[in-house]
Design an enzyme around this catalytic site. Structure first.
Site, PDB file in Angstrom:
ATOM      1  N   LYS A  87       0.813  -1.229   0.000  1.00 14.21           N
ATOM      2  CA  LYS A  87       0.000   0.000   0.000  1.00 14.21           C
ATOM      3  C   LYS A  87       0.845   1.278   0.000  1.00 14.21           C
ATOM      4  O   LYS A  87       0.496   2.246  -0.663  1.00 14.21           O
ATOM      5  CB  LYS A  87      -0.937   0.016   1.210  1.00 14.21           C
ATOM      6  CG  LYS A  87      -2.094  -0.982   1.092  1.00 14.21           C
ATOM      7  CD  LYS A  87      -3.021  -0.833   2.285  1.00 14.21           C
ATOM      8  CE  LYS A  87      -4.310  -1.614   2.071  1.00 14.21           C
ATOM      9  NZ  LYS A  87      -5.322  -1.285   3.074  1.00 14.21           N
ATOM     10  N   ASP A 141     -10.476   3.354   1.991  1.00 15.51           N
ATOM     11  CA  ASP A 141     -10.833   2.759   3.286  1.00 15.51           C
ATOM     12  C   ASP A 141     -11.699   3.699   4.142  1.00 15.51           C
ATOM     13  O   ASP A 141     -12.657   3.252   4.783  1.00 15.51           O
ATOM     14  CB  ASP A 141      -9.570   2.375   4.071  1.00 15.51           C
ATOM     15  CG  ASP A 141      -8.889   1.140   3.499  1.00 15.51           C
ATOM     16  OD1 ASP A 141      -9.570   0.320   2.859  1.00 15.51           O
ATOM     17  OD2 ASP A 141      -7.666   0.991   3.699  1.00 15.51           O
TER      18      ASP A 141
END
Ligand code: ATR
Length: 279
Positions: A65, A101
């Site tokens: 990420k 997210d």
């Protein structure tokens, strides 16, 4: 046919293909979404080749990420602030990267507990890892005035306070009971309570009776924290919805249709989680 990927290392247990393939079927879109195991040393090369290989984008998971955010040509403000990307799509100069997210967290609560944010003076967050960052960002954006950020390792919470500013109040995990009485929302972003991890055992007796309690852990679906909150009569929202909702913006970018998070999708994913646990 449009192709998307999810890359990680390992990647075998990713549930993202279940979600995206459900939507491709449901919307009758000719497309594919495949898991690809990419070792850290191969990430840059994979991303360089992927557009020529016909990919329109994909998801990025652990441990890529942070690197995906650095390798992208363009980064949204949110991915820049979080220092991590989970979604890539074709941009003008290569890959654009974002992080969905926080969106998934908010969209889940908006769907499952409408009005949850009517009172936003105080939030309590447990944990100071990557998921915590996204949720801090989301709650600040929603207008929460104060966030008590509790972590086993206090210095990690203090680092996040440095990044996100004076609305964040870092504290050691064992001070949690002191912060419960005026909480409007209590969120577990740590791995405690997940199958195979230590339980999260906290005394909720001081918790504000109207506080919403939510957990990013969704295996088990009803965590010990949610059970305890429910037993006290507090509203609760489980963490599976965050996983489902965070997938929506990527799917829409790649395949051109906005999918919905339905009861049928939830049932489909739960079925797979339960059958893989039974093996
Ligand atoms: P993620 O990026 O998924 O949020 P992470 O960066 O590994 O994962 O963070 C996990 C969080 O769970 C951290 O806040 C961690 O606390 P530390 O910063 O002190 O490591 C917390 N955590 C994990 N196991 C824990 C345990 N047994 N007790 C207390 N906190 C725990």
């Amino acid at each position: 046919m449009k192709k998307a990927f999810v890359i990680g290392h390992p990647i075998a247990h990713s549930r993202s293909p279940l979600i995206h393939n459900f939507w491709l079927d449901e919307l009758s879109i000719q497309g594919s979404y495949e898991k690809i195991d990419v070792a850290p040393a191969d990430l840059e090369q994979f991303l360089q080749a992927a557009q020529n290989d016909g990919f329109v984008g994909g998801n990025v998971t652990i441990p890529h990420k942070e690197a995906a955010r650095s390798l992208a040509a363009n980064v949204t403000e949110i991915a820049g602030t979080l220092g991590a990307a989970n979604t890539l799509y074709i941009g003008e100069n290569g890959w654009d990267a974002t992080n969905t997210d926080g969106y998934g967290f908010l969209a889940n609560l908006d769907a499952e507990a409408p009005g949850w944010d009517n009172q936003k003076s105080n939030a309590v967050i447990i944990g100071a890892g990557g998921a915590s960052r996204a949720i801090i960002y989301a709650l600040l954006q929603r207008g929460f005035a104060k966030i008590h950020l509790l972590n086993r390792t206090l210095s990690r919470a203090e680092q996040l306070a440095d990044i996100f500013g004076p609305r964040i109040h870092p504290a050691a995990l064992d001070t949690l009971p002191n912060h419960l009485s005026d909480a409007n929302i209590l969120v577990n972003t740590s791995s405690m309570g997940m199958q195979g991890q230590p339980p999260l055992t906290i005394d909720l007796s001081q918790l504000n009776k109207t506080a919403l309690v939510t957990d990013i852990v969704y295996t088990p679906l009803v965590t010990g924290l949610l059970k305890a909150a429910d037993a006290q009569g507090n509203p609760t929202v489980d963490g599976l919805g965050m996983l489902l909702h965070q997938a929506v913006p990527g799917f829409e970018k790649w395949f051109g249709a906005r999918p919905t998070v339905s009861k049928a999708l939830r049932t489909h994913i739960l079925h797979h989680i339960n059958s893989s646990n039974a093996q």
